[in-house]
Scaffold this motif. Structure first.
Motif, mmCIF file in Angstrom:
data_model
loop_
_atom_site.group_PDB
_atom_site.id
_atom_site.type_symbol
_atom_site.label_atom_id
_atom_site.label_comp_id
_atom_site.label_asym_id
_atom_site.label_seq_id
_atom_site.Cartn_x
_atom_site.Cartn_y
_atom_site.Cartn_z
ATOM 1 N N PRO A 6 0.806 -1.217 0.000
ATOM 2 C CA PRO A 6 0.000 0.000 0.000
ATOM 3 C C PRO A 6 0.844 1.274 0.000
ATOM 4 C CG PRO A 6 -0.981 -1.611 1.463
ATOM 5 C CD PRO A 6 0.355 -2.176 1.026
ATOM 6 N N SER A 7 1.969 1.257 0.696
ATOM 7 C CA SER A 7 2.815 2.462 0.695
ATOM 8 C C SER A 7 3.468 2.685 -0.666
ATOM 9 C CB SER A 7 3.866 2.404 1.809
ATOM 10 O OG SER A 7 4.731 1.306 1.639
ATOM 11 N N HIS A 8 3.852 1.610 -1.350
ATOM 12 C CA HIS A 8 4.376 1.748 -2.719
ATOM 13 C C HIS A 8 3.310 2.339 -3.636
ATOM 14 C CE1 HIS A 8 7.232 -1.835 -1.876
ATOM 15 N NE2 HIS A 8 7.907 -0.707 -1.718
ATOM 16 N N GLN A 9 2.103 1.807 -3.527
ATOM 17 C CA GLN A 9 1.004 2.280 -4.370
ATOM 18 C C GLN A 9 0.706 3.748 -4.098
ATOM 19 O OE1 GLN A 9 -2.296 -0.426 -3.894
ATOM 20 N NE2 GLN A 9 -1.022 -2.194 -4.341
ATOM 21 N N ALA A 10 0.692 4.130 -2.838
ATOM 22 C CA ALA A 10 0.426 5.528 -2.489
ATOM 23 C C ALA A 10 1.519 6.434 -3.036
ATOM 24 C CB ALA A 10 0.315 5.678 -0.971
ATOM 25 N N LEU A 11 2.764 6.000 -2.923
ATOM 26 C CA LEU A 11 3.870 6.793 -3.458
ATOM 27 C C LEU A 11 3.714 6.993 -4.959
ATOM 28 C CD1 LEU A 11 6.702 8.119 -3.090
ATOM 29 C CD2 LEU A 11 7.640 5.855 -3.597
ATOM 30 N N LEU A 12 3.439 5.920 -5.676
ATOM 31 C CA LEU A 12 3.289 6.014 -7.128
ATOM 32 C C LEU A 12 2.080 6.862 -7.520
ATOM 33 C CD1 LEU A 12 4.234 2.339 -7.923
ATOM 34 C CD2 LEU A 12 5.472 4.350 -8.751
ATOM 35 N N ARG A 13 0.988 6.738 -6.791
ATOM 36 C CA ARG A 13 -0.195 7.561 -7.074
ATOM 37 C C ARG A 13 0.065 9.033 -6.772
ATOM 38 N NH1 ARG A 13 -2.956 3.207 -4.714
ATOM 39 N NH2 ARG A 13 -3.113 4.381 -2.774
ATOM 40 N N GLY A 14 1.044 9.314 -5.949
ATOM 41 C CA GLY A 14 1.377 10.692 -5.608
ATOM 42 C C GLY A 14 2.182 11.414 -6.677
ATOM 43 N N PHE A 15 2.682 10.692 -7.666
ATOM 44 C CA PHE A 15 3.424 11.339 -8.751
ATOM 45 C C PHE A 15 2.483 12.247 -9.523
ATOM 46 C CE2 PHE A 15 6.687 7.638 -9.404
ATOM 47 C CZ PHE A 15 7.220 7.886 -8.158
ATOM 48 N N VAL A 16 2.912 13.461 -9.804
ATOM 49 C CA VAL A 16 2.049 14.401 -10.523
ATOM 50 C C VAL A 16 2.576 14.731 -11.917
ATOM 51 C CG1 VAL A 16 1.078 15.427 -8.439
ATOM 52 C CG2 VAL A 16 3.177 16.376 -9.417
ATOM 53 N N ILE B 73 8.350 -5.641 -13.162
ATOM 54 C CA ILE B 73 8.251 -4.705 -12.039
ATOM 55 C C ILE B 73 7.916 -3.308 -12.562
ATOM 56 C CG2 ILE B 73 9.499 -3.623 -10.128
ATOM 57 C CD1 ILE B 73 11.164 -6.277 -10.001
ATOM 58 N N LEU B 74 8.571 -2.906 -13.645
ATOM 59 C CA LEU B 74 8.249 -1.611 -14.258
ATOM 60 C C LEU B 74 6.781 -1.568 -14.684
ATOM 61 C CD1 LEU B 74 11.399 -0.965 -16.473
ATOM 62 C CD2 LEU B 74 10.786 0.175 -14.333
ATOM 63 N N GLN B 75 6.283 -2.679 -15.206
ATOM 64 C CA GLN B 75 4.875 -2.733 -15.608
ATOM 65 C C GLN B 75 3.964 -2.539 -14.404
ATOM 66 O OE1 GLN B 75 3.377 -2.529 -18.382
ATOM 67 N NE2 GLN B 75 1.299 -3.102 -17.815
ATOM 68 N N ARG B 76 4.297 -3.164 -13.295
ATOM 69 C CA ARG B 76 3.492 -2.971 -12.073
ATOM 70 C C ARG B 76 3.495 -1.502 -11.653
ATOM 71 N NH1 ARG B 76 -0.202 -6.878 -10.640
ATOM 72 N NH2 ARG B 76 0.804 -8.891 -10.482
ATOM 73 N N PHE B 77 4.656 -0.853 -11.734
ATOM 74 C CA PHE B 77 4.733 0.580 -11.410
ATOM 75 C C PHE B 77 3.793 1.373 -12.318
ATOM 76 C CE2 PHE B 77 9.466 0.479 -9.920
ATOM 77 C CZ PHE B 77 9.107 -0.214 -8.785
ATOM 78 N N ALA B 78 3.866 1.105 -13.615
ATOM 79 C CA ALA B 78 3.045 1.848 -14.575
ATOM 80 C C ALA B 78 1.555 1.618 -14.332
ATOM 81 C CB ALA B 78 3.429 1.459 -16.001
ATOM 82 N N GLU B 79 1.190 0.424 -13.917
ATOM 83 C CA GLU B 79 -0.211 0.125 -13.648
ATOM 84 C C GLU B 79 -0.731 0.832 -12.394
ATOM 85 O OE1 GLU B 79 -0.259 -4.374 -15.569
ATOM 86 O OE2 GLU B 79 -0.140 -4.125 -13.398
ATOM 87 N N ALA B 80 0.175 1.207 -11.519
ATOM 88 C CA ALA B 80 -0.217 1.803 -10.241
ATOM 89 C C ALA B 80 -0.495 3.300 -10.318
ATOM 90 C CB ALA B 80 0.858 1.537 -9.193
ATOM 91 N N THR B 81 -0.159 3.928 -11.454
ATOM 92 C CA THR B 81 -0.349 5.372 -11.571
ATOM 93 C C THR B 81 -0.691 5.750 -13.009
ATOM 94 O OG1 THR B 81 0.678 7.543 -11.256
ATOM 95 C CG2 THR B 81 2.138 5.753 -11.889
ATOM 96 N N ASN B 82 -1.437 6.812 -13.159
ATOM 97 C CA ASN B 82 -1.757 7.313 -14.506
ATOM 98 C C ASN B 82 -0.652 8.204 -15.056
ATOM 99 O OD1 ASN B 82 -4.255 6.045 -14.597
ATOM 100 N ND2 ASN B 82 -5.250 7.723 -13.519
ATOM 101 N N THR B 83 0.361 8.489 -14.265
ATOM 102 C CA THR B 83 1.397 9.423 -14.721
ATOM 103 C C THR B 83 2.553 8.736 -15.431
ATOM 104 O OG1 THR B 83 2.488 9.349 -12.562
ATOM 105 C CG2 THR B 83 0.873 11.114 -12.923
ATOM 106 N N ILE B 84 2.646 7.418 -15.355
ATOM 107 C CA ILE B 84 3.720 6.695 -16.041
ATOM 108 C C ILE B 84 3.147 6.021 -17.279
ATOM 109 C CG2 ILE B 84 5.369 4.786 -15.934
ATOM 110 C CD1 ILE B 84 5.597 5.278 -12.923
#
Length: 95
Positions: A40-50, A72-83
């Motif tokens: 959850p903290s990883h997800q929150a961090l990634l969602r915080g990218f503006v 892993i990069l794909q998981r990051f991209a899926e967690a935020t609309n900014t990537i």
């Protein structure tokens, strides 16, 4: 090199694997993808990218390092609309 034009020719994760990976390659990438769980903290961090981030990954579906890192990069991209993550096959882009 015109990076934006190059980025636009890149493939999304699934299309890259479909076009450049064998069934064995896809299975190896899927195994790492399935093992990768964002806390959850990883997800929150990634969602915080503006700021928008275009990430271009030069990869080989056969490459062991890519197998362990690209899902892993794909998981990051899926967690935020900014990537926005795109892949180029390193064998088709040797320079």
């Amino acid at each position: 090199m015109e990076w934006q034009a190059t980025f636009e020719t890149g493939l999304d994760y699934r299309t890259f694997l479909d076009q450049h990976g064998t069934a064995t390659h896809r299975d190896r990438w899927q195994a790492i993808y399935d093992q990768t769980v964002l806390t959850p903290s990883h997800q929150a961090l990634l969602r915080g990218f503006v700021r928008r981030m275009n990430v271009l990954c030069l990869a080989g579906a056969w490459c062991g390092d890519c197998v362990s890192q690209c899902p892993i990069l794909q998981r990051f991209a899926e967690a935020t609309n900014t990537i926005t993550l795109r892949f180029l096959d390193r064998d088709q882009h040797p320079n």
